[in-house]
Design an enzyme around this catalytic site. Structure first.
Site, PDB file in Angstrom:
ATOM      1  CG  ASP A  12      -1.736   1.208   1.404  1.00 32.75           C
ATOM      2  OD1 ASP A  12      -2.423   1.590   0.441  1.00 32.75           O
ATOM      3  OD2 ASP A  12      -1.703   1.807   2.494  1.00 32.75           O
ATOM      4  CG  ASP A  14      -1.891   7.855   0.170  1.00 34.85           C
ATOM      5  OD1 ASP A  14      -0.763   8.255  -0.147  1.00 34.85           O
ATOM      6  OD2 ASP A  14      -2.916   8.124  -0.476  1.00 34.85           O
ATOM      7  CG  ASP A 200      -2.364   2.438   6.506  1.00 35.38           C
ATOM      8  OD1 ASP A 200      -2.276   2.245   5.270  1.00 35.38           O
ATOM      9  OD2 ASP A 200      -2.974   3.401   6.992  1.00 35.38           O
TER      10      ASP A 200
END
Length: 262
Positions: A12, A14, A200
């Site tokens: 991922d 961001d 996250d």
């Protein structure tokens, strides 16, 4: 001929490889260099558009690998510098605009925002916000209604074949595929010995659970992810964003590919 790396990393962006506040990724440069030295592949996997990904992938030196874009709604092939045709995006926006106004007005998609609006919502600069609006497969947006209204909204979209994924900031709508679907397809294509996934947010869970080594990156701006189905193999970083990414990758390389940095 398809390269078959020993290690294939799916990451991922961001809040994971890119800092949640500053959008910087320089703290992860040592780990990225170590991965390259080890012959590992790195597949960026994000809600970002192909237009955004072309820029980032080039900056990070990862053009040899495909990238999963728009939360898994599409894939940018290795080395590609041209955007796919936005047919799916046009179809998705048409479905949205046919919804009852009381629900439609509770979802503000990127297509409803000006560049200035998007700058305010994301913290991106104007050039980056313009790239974020160049969508081909999916529509992220902000939801302003309550959970009950959201349920009705999502059911109406589901009846039209549209699914939703909740990310760190935005609710993203698309037709079908998610990050985990694309990850499995690329892992099948490249056939690595080991897979690592880092994320996250809730929209990373399926990708994390599909990896041999899942890495949950600490994000102080949101609640921690619930235990994964493969939690016993999971690494949960103490540091956030690219700092945590860097430490986790270097530790894993020392475990599965000893001496990658020497």
């Amino acid at each position: 001929m398809t390269i078959s790396p020993d290690i294939l990393v799916f990451s991922d962006l961001d809040g994971t490889l890119i800092d949640h506040e500053t959008y910087a990724w320089s703290a992860a440069k040592p780990a990225l260099a170590a991965l390259k030295k080890a012959g590992a592949g790195v597949v960026l996997s994000s809600s970002k558009t192909a237009a955004e990904m072309i820029v980032l992938r080039t900056e990070m030196g990862l053009n040899d690998w495909p990238a999963i874009v728009e939360n898994g709604a599409g894939v940018l092939p290795s080395g590609a510098a041209a955007l796919p045709e936005p047919v799916q995006y046009a179809q998705l926006r048409a479905v949205l605009d046919q919804l009852p106004e009381e629900f439609r007005q509770m979802f503000t998609g990127f297509g409803d925002m000006s560049i200035a609006d998007l700058v305010e919502a994301t913290g991106l600069d104007q050039d980056a916000a313009a790239l974020a609006k160049e969508r081909c497969f999916s529509e992220p947006g902000l939801w302003s209604g309550d959970e009950a209204q959201k349920g009705v909204f999502l059911k109406a979209l589901e009846d039209q074949g549209i699914t939703a994924q909740q990310g760190g900031r935005f609710l993203t709508l698309s037709f079908g595929s998610n990050k985990a679907d694309q990850m499995r397809a690329l892992a099948h294509k490249f056939n690595p010995k080991h897979t690592i996934a880092l994320g996250d947010a809730p929209n990373d869970i399926q990708m994390l659970e599909a990896a041999e080594f899942p890495v949950v990156i600490k994000n102080p701006h949101r609640a921690p992810l619930a235990p994964l189905v493969n939690e016993t193999r999971a690494i949960r970083t103490q540091l956030p964003g690219p700092q945590g990414w860097n430490v986790a990758i270097l530790d894993l390389l020392n475990q599965i590919a000893p001496n990658p940095t020497t």
